[in-house]
Design a protein around this motif. Structure first.
Motif, mmCIF file in Angstrom:
data_model
loop_
_atom_site.group_PDB
_atom_site.id
_atom_site.type_symbol
_atom_site.label_atom_id
_atom_site.label_comp_id
_atom_site.label_asym_id
_atom_site.label_seq_id
_atom_site.Cartn_x
_atom_site.Cartn_y
_atom_site.Cartn_z
ATOM 1 N N GLN A 84 -6.087 -10.374 20.694
ATOM 2 C CA GLN A 84 -4.737 -9.280 20.385
ATOM 3 C C GLN A 84 -5.054 -9.266 19.142
ATOM 4 N N SER A 85 -4.601 -8.810 18.574
ATOM 5 C CA SER A 85 -4.154 -8.742 17.187
ATOM 6 C C SER A 85 -5.600 -8.029 16.359
ATOM 7 N N ARG A 86 -5.870 -7.078 16.862
ATOM 8 C CA ARG A 86 -7.355 -6.059 15.868
ATOM 9 C C ARG A 86 -6.576 -4.992 14.869
ATOM 10 N N LEU B 10 -3.191 -13.450 32.044
ATOM 11 C CA LEU B 10 -4.254 -13.472 30.467
ATOM 12 C C LEU B 10 -3.943 -14.482 29.710
ATOM 13 N N ALA B 11 -4.462 -14.849 29.670
ATOM 14 C CA ALA B 11 -5.162 -15.785 28.591
ATOM 15 C C ALA B 11 -5.391 -15.375 27.876
ATOM 16 N N SER B 12 -4.732 -14.832 26.314
ATOM 17 C CA SER B 12 -4.974 -14.007 25.469
ATOM 18 C C SER B 12 -4.696 -14.856 23.660
ATOM 19 N N PHE B 13 -6.690 -14.627 23.506
ATOM 20 C CA PHE B 13 -6.967 -14.932 22.629
ATOM 21 C C PHE B 13 -6.830 -14.086 21.277
ATOM 22 N N HIS B 14 -6.920 -14.862 20.356
ATOM 23 C CA HIS B 14 -6.765 -13.918 18.649
ATOM 24 C C HIS B 14 -8.153 -13.174 18.923
ATOM 25 N N GLY B 15 -7.932 -11.625 18.061
ATOM 26 C CA GLY B 15 -8.874 -11.133 17.937
ATOM 27 C C GLY B 15 -9.885 -11.719 16.872
ATOM 28 N N LEU B 16 -11.418 -10.881 17.350
ATOM 29 C CA LEU B 16 -12.522 -11.075 16.724
ATOM 30 C C LEU B 16 -13.095 -9.628 16.097
ATOM 31 N N LEU C 186 -13.369 -7.755 19.817
ATOM 32 C CA LEU C 186 -13.240 -7.809 20.916
ATOM 33 C C LEU C 186 -12.422 -7.411 22.063
ATOM 34 N N GLN C 187 -13.476 -7.170 23.141
ATOM 35 C CA GLN C 187 -12.370 -6.926 24.348
ATOM 36 C C GLN C 187 -12.599 -7.615 25.947
ATOM 37 N N PRO C 188 -11.149 -6.853 26.637
ATOM 38 C CA PRO C 188 -10.371 -6.720 26.391
ATOM 39 C C PRO C 188 -9.179 -6.376 25.749
ATOM 40 N N TYR C 189 -8.920 -5.796 25.225
ATOM 41 C CA TYR C 189 -7.753 -5.856 24.340
ATOM 42 C C TYR C 189 -6.580 -5.914 25.075
ATOM 43 N N THR C 190 -5.673 -7.151 24.755
ATOM 44 C CA THR C 190 -4.531 -7.712 25.420
ATOM 45 C C THR C 190 -3.441 -6.606 25.758
ATOM 46 N N ASP C 191 -3.061 -5.552 24.756
ATOM 47 C CA ASP C 191 -2.039 -5.038 24.479
ATOM 48 C C ASP C 191 -2.509 -3.859 25.488
ATOM 49 N N LYS C 192 -3.743 -3.429 25.369
ATOM 50 C CA LYS C 192 -4.224 -1.853 26.018
ATOM 51 C C LYS C 192 -4.894 -2.264 27.942
ATOM 52 N N THR C 193 -4.848 -3.831 28.008
ATOM 53 C CA THR C 193 -4.765 -4.656 29.027
ATOM 54 C C THR C 193 -3.387 -4.819 29.682
ATOM 55 N N VAL C 194 -2.477 -4.870 29.267
ATOM 56 C CA VAL C 194 -0.688 -5.226 29.983
ATOM 57 C C VAL C 194 -0.356 -3.923 30.086
ATOM 58 N N GLU C 195 -0.569 -2.481 29.610
ATOM 59 C CA GLU C 195 -0.252 -0.909 29.676
ATOM 60 C C GLU C 195 -1.107 -1.127 30.731
ATOM 61 N N ALA C 196 -2.623 -0.728 31.012
ATOM 62 C CA ALA C 196 -2.755 -0.483 31.836
ATOM 63 C C ALA C 196 -2.274 -1.471 33.954
ATOM 64 N N LEU C 197 -2.473 -2.673 33.499
ATOM 65 C CA LEU C 197 -1.495 -3.206 34.315
ATOM 66 C C LEU C 197 -0.531 -3.116 34.642
ATOM 67 N N ALA C 198 0.760 -2.258 33.688
ATOM 68 C CA ALA C 198 2.125 -1.753 34.033
ATOM 69 C C ALA C 198 1.537 -0.328 34.895
ATOM 70 N N ARG C 199 0.554 0.285 34.719
ATOM 71 C CA ARG C 199 -0.249 1.457 35.252
ATOM 72 C C ARG C 199 -0.642 1.496 36.993
ATOM 73 N N GLU C 200 -0.672 0.340 36.838
ATOM 74 C CA GLU C 200 -1.484 -0.010 37.713
ATOM 75 C C GLU C 200 -0.244 -0.785 38.885
ATOM 76 N N ARG C 201 0.888 -1.040 38.135
ATOM 77 C CA ARG C 201 2.061 -1.071 39.547
ATOM 78 C C ARG C 201 1.890 -2.381 39.536
ATOM 79 N N VAL C 202 1.537 -3.450 38.685
ATOM 80 C CA VAL C 202 1.589 -4.626 38.794
ATOM 81 C C VAL C 202 3.049 -4.687 37.784
ATOM 82 N N LYS C 203 4.114 -5.626 38.718
ATOM 83 C CA LYS C 203 5.843 -5.851 38.396
ATOM 84 C C LYS C 203 5.976 -6.278 37.403
ATOM 85 N N ARG C 204 5.275 -8.191 38.091
ATOM 86 C CA ARG C 204 5.309 -9.234 37.428
ATOM 87 C C ARG C 204 3.437 -10.277 36.425
ATOM 88 N N LEU C 205 4.205 -9.955 34.949
ATOM 89 C CA LEU C 205 3.083 -10.440 34.326
ATOM 90 C C LEU C 205 3.724 -11.495 33.577
#
Length: 351
Positions: A261-263, A217-223, A270-289
């Motif tokens: 991030q940082s909303r 993930l390339a996480s940019f500061h939110g706006l 601006l979306q997608p949000y970093t924290d929500k994406t991180v959670e979704a990836l884990a739930r989708e069984r992505v193991k390495r981030l």
């Protein structure tokens, strides 16, 4: 055409006053980052947050309504919470934030690299907190700088960051009788040197791991989304940086996507949000981030605590197994190379 010679004994006024009209002074280069509180205690953080969140470039909502929210709610609750987070990443040896440490070292290394130019003076400032932009402009002028290159350390432009720095610069100039000529550094979201430095940083970091990420993930500061709707080019430039970075990463780039991030507050950001994406990836069984933060020139609370700690916890708590945060370019050889490249490019015609 014959010219009338000057009267005998006449000397131009500049000569009589001892002024060398064709002699250029020095050039000041001012690196400017966002800012930092002077300490982690309640009142230090409160002062910083008040200055930051009172900026009309940062908060564009109704001023009367925001004054009430800021002073009655935000500045009552947030300083304690933010102070605790700052303490977790604080540079205890120097009693300062990592952002202050890194920005100062960046300035020192840039100055050392340009030491052969006696007509250049390099300094640094913070948009909020100290050292202030006005104080450093005054210091540069006192050292004989009649030209000033202001370098907001934001690769992607936003009115809430780059424009806010420029506003403060011009406000400082209003108080000066003898103003230096001024240039400001434009955003550089797709600059080849910047992109190459990011790609090298990512590859070098991942080479030191005993596992490969399934997603980066390339996480940019939110706006706030409304800022982009009004014409802010930030989203477009973040997307451009990610696109060029993916190309530079080669096959690894297929795993790269951008998030924000940082909303803050209830408005849509601006979306997608970093924290929500991180959670979704884990739930989708992505193991390495892996997460990189290309919009930050120096590590700070938003990278060292929000990404490296909070988002790591989110990923692991929802089923992820391996997480790594890739540091900012900071004062690495690649990071300083980017700063020097941009400075030398923008000083053309002055040097």
């Amino acid at each position: 055409m014959n010219e009338t010679p000057p009267a005998k004994g006449f000397a131009p006024e500049s000569a009589r006053l001892g002024v060398k009209g064709d002699a250029a002074g020095k050039i000041g280069v001012l690196l400017v980052n966002l800012g930092t509180p002077g300490g982690t205690d309640y009142w230090s953080v409160r002062r910083y947050l008040k200055e930051f969140l009172s900026d009309r470039r940062v908060i564009e909502t109704n001023r009367v309504l925001w004054w009430m929210i800021l002073n009655v709610v935000v500045l009552t609750i947030r300083p304690s919470k933010s102070g605790a987070k700052y303490r977790s990443v604080w540079n205890k040896a120097l009693d300062e934030s990592p952002l202050r440490t890194i920005t100062r070292v960046q300035s020192e290394k840039v100055a050392a690299a340009l030491a052969g130019r006696s007509d250049l003076v390099v300094d640094w400032a913070m948009r909020y907190g100290t050292p202030s932009i006005a104080s450093r402009i005054e210091a540069l002028a006192a050292q004989g700088c009649d030209r000033l290159l202001v370098f907001p350390l934001y690769p992607q432009y936003s009115a809430s960051t780059t424009a806010s720095v420029n506003d403060e610069v011009f406000d400082a100039l209003k108080a000066m009788r003898c103003q230096p000529a001024v240039r400001t550094v434009p955003a550089y979201p797709a600059d080849p040197i910047y992109i190459a430095a990011l790609a090298h940083s990512i590859k070098s970091h991942l080479a030191g791991l005993d596992w490969e990420p399934e997603a980066i993930l390339a996480s940019f500061h939110g706006l706030p989304k409304s800022y982009v709707d009004k014409g802010d080019p930030y989203l477009e430039q973040c997307a451009l940086t990610t696109e060029r970075l993916a190309e530079a990463l080669g096959p690894l780039g297929a795993t790269l996507r951008y998030t924000f991030q940082s909303r803050f507050g209830r408005a849509e950001w601006l979306q997608p949000y970093t924290d929500k994406t991180v959670e979704a990836l884990a739930r989708e069984r992505v193991k390495r981030l892996a997460i990189v933060t290309p919009g930050f020139a120096a590590d700070c609370l938003e990278t060292l605590e929000e990404i490296a700690v909070e988002n790591k916890e989110i990923f692991l708590d929802h089923g992820g197994e391996h997480f790594t945060f890739i540091p900012c370019l900071n004062d690495s050889d690649g990071g300083i190379g980017v700063l020097l490249h941009v400075i030398e490019r923008e000083l053309k015609g002055w040097l």
